[in-house]
Design an enzyme around this catalytic site. Structure first.
Site, PDB file in Angstrom:
ATOM      1  CB  ALA A  42      41.356  -2.517  -1.243  1.00  0.00           C
ATOM      2  CG  ASP A  59      29.223  -4.102   5.151  1.00  0.00           C
ATOM      3  OD1 ASP A  59      28.226  -4.848   5.215  1.00  0.00           O
ATOM      4  OD2 ASP A  59      30.171  -4.305   4.373  1.00  0.00           O
ATOM      5  CB  ALA A 114      41.257 -10.826   2.311  1.00  0.00           C
TER       6      ALA A 114
END
Length: 561
Positions: free
Chosen positions: A141, A292, A136
């Site tokens: 990052a 999150d 991903a």
């Protein structure tokens, strides 16, 4: 204020920001904060025409697209704003929640040199195998899967090269933008843009530090030691640093793949309950929570555990805050509106002009709608949104830790309802809230508060003689002064001083005109003294300049008002 930018790179980035904002229909805002003038003085031309239909979108959608185009810093800013349910209405929150970090991955050739520096060795020497194609890629990052010599799979989370420099430049610009908004847009001052940017900068810098992220993950894993509801990937400390995070690879079903959950035969209701219990324990018992918990950070494992990753953004809630949340819910079901209003005033961070009577009236109506409703039947997500809306109407804003907590609860309740349409967040929260209320009055808590009170009183008694002695000494020496500052009188004094200055210059101007007229008339009557004529001309010039100064002073004063 934009003129103080220190580097050419900042100016280039500023021009890019202005261009994106104008493209999405925020040209008036760009002009209002003086950004256009600064760029024009720097020699850059702005094109104010709109070549497409983007400005015809809803303002919230235009803002989301603009933040997306501006890059990682502004995407993260939008995500932070999406947590501020106390500042923005629900439709803006929903739109900003769509912001995604997904960006094209960097080629392995650009990632590898930084990886060599961080590992202090060739990656191929450290790991048995590395997949050069990323799992991903995000704005800060990207991740690559690798295998250790013993066959275990790990994930390498590598920070994008050069991203910190870009983020720091953007944070400098955002800080200046916040200062300008507070100065030139008084109607936006109550949203405290400076505080938001400060909070955002601290959060983003922490998120850029992968070593800190690992510490967060280890602390939360320690809090859940022996708990079979949650799985947190183990960290490989020997290879982890600020720019690199090496952790255990977690294979599971993504939080959005409900079909795979059913195919594996997992109990959706039990998964919803476990997820709720995990977050409630983090918030109401541990005081350190994942801030999150969106579906991309949640995995369902085949043994029924819930895997949680990405601890770059965490929230912290102190003991007092946890008790306030429990007391708020208890005050609602017990119809204690005064207690609810007191907590909201304590939470809120207004400008000091809050009308407590109006707040109490709003709270009375708010509490009344829950009359007779037992705690287990409360819809916590809707209730917390109502609390945030009530605070917003009364010009109050939540502290950052509570804003993150409310957002985490809303996200969690949404995930729970996807798994189980009958999921009841409040019913799951009931035992945690009861324990939080009981903990406030437990013998240990009472003893702890008692020790603090006694210690504070002893310190006060111990320092009182010394403070009184210093006060009396200052009084005897004539150094004791009382200063009272009244802002309204201070402003009035400034206005009187300005008016007196204009009046003085006006009198001088009139005197110059009269005197110069007399001198010029004497010269015209037959005199031939050139010095007198020059004196008369200079008098008229001085009078003209003084008149121009008075006009400009009046014009500037009107603009400031």
């Amino acid at each position: 204020m934009w003129e103080t930018l220190g580097t050419v790179r900042d100016l280039g980035r500023l021009q890019e920001i202005a261009s994106v904002l104008i493209r999405y229909g925020f040209g008036e805002f760009v002009q209002r904060i003086g950004l256009a003038g600064a760029l024009e003085r720097a020699g850059r031309l702005l094109h104010w025409s709109h070549a497409d239909d983007r400005p015809r979108m809803e303002p919230s959608a235009r803002l989301r697209h603009a933040l997306q185009d501006l890059g990682p810093t502004f995407v993260k800013l939008g995500q932070v704003l999406a947590t501020r349910v106390d500042l923005l209405p629900p439709e803006w929150i929903a739109e900003l929640s769509k912001l995604q970090n997904a960006v094209p991955a960097l080629p392995w050739a650009e990632i590898r040199p930084q990886l060599v520096e961080d590992l202090d060795a060739e990656p191929e020497q450290v790991f048995a195998r590395i997949e050069q194609r990323p799992l991903a890629a995000g704005s800060l990052a990207q991740t690559h899967r690798a295998w250790l010599d013993d066959g275990r799979a790990v994930v390498l989370k590598v920070r994008r090269p050069g991203i910190r420099e870009l983020v720091e430049a953007d944070l400098r610009l955002l800080s200046r933008l916040a200062e300008i908004i507070e100065t030139r847009a008084p109607d936006l001052r109550r949203y405290r843009p400076g505080d938001i940017v400060h909070q955002f900068g601290a959060s983003l810098r922490a998120e850029l530090d992968f070593a800190a992220e690992c510490r967060n993950a280890e602390r939360i894993a320690e809090n859940f030691s022996g708990d079979d509801r949650i799985a947190i990937p183990a960290i490989h400390r020997q290879w982890t640093c600020e720019r690199l995070n090496v952790q255990e690879f977690m294979a599971g079903i993504p939080g959005t793949d409900l079909a795979a959950v059913d195919a594996l035969g997992l109990d959706r209701h039990e998964l919803a309950r476990r997820g709720a219990g995990i977050v409630l324990k983090m918030v109401l018992e541990d005081g350190l929570f994942h801030a999150d918990p969106h579906p991309g950070n949640i995995f369902y494992l085949d043994d029924g555990r819930i895997g949680v990753i990405d601890f770059g953004m965490v929230g912290r809630v102190g003991e007092r805050r946890r008790q306030q949340v429990a007391q708020l819910l208890y005050g609602m079901v017990s119809q204690d509106s005064e207690s609810v209003a007191d907590i909201m005033l304590e939470w809120g961070d207004g400008d000091g002009d809050v009308e407590e009577g109006r707040l109490q009236t709003d709270v009375d109506a708010f509490v009344d709608q829950y009359r007779g409703v037992p705690l287990k039947e409360l819809r916590m997500g809707a209730m917390l949104l109502d609390v945030a809306s009530l605070l917003r109407r009364n010009k109050l804003s939540l502290p950052p830790d509570l804003a993150l907590m409310i957002k985490a609860f809303l996200t969690l309740e949404g995930l729970g309802r996807q798994l189980d349409p009958d999921f009841d967040m409040a019913a799951e929260a009931q035992p945690y809230l009861e324990r939080a209320l009981l903990q406030r009055y437990s013998p240990a808590a009472l003893a702890r508060r008692g020790r603090r009170t006694v210690s504070g009183a002893m310190d006060l008694v111990g320092t009182l003689p010394r403070d009184l002695r210093r006060l009396l000494q200052a009084a005897r020496r004539g150094r004791l002064r009382a200063q009272i500052e009244v802002t309204s009188l201070k402003d009035f004094g400034v206005q009187v001083n300005s008016a007196a200055n204009r009046l003085t210059v006006g009198v001088i101007t009139a005197a110059l005109i009269v005197g110069s007229s007399i001198v010029m008339n004497s010269v015209a009557g037959g005199g031939s003294n050139r010095a007198l004529m020059a004196m008369g001309v200079l008098g008229f010039v001085g009078a003209a300049l003084s008149g121009v100064w008075i006009v400009l002073s009046i014009w500037r004063s009107g603009r400031r008002r």
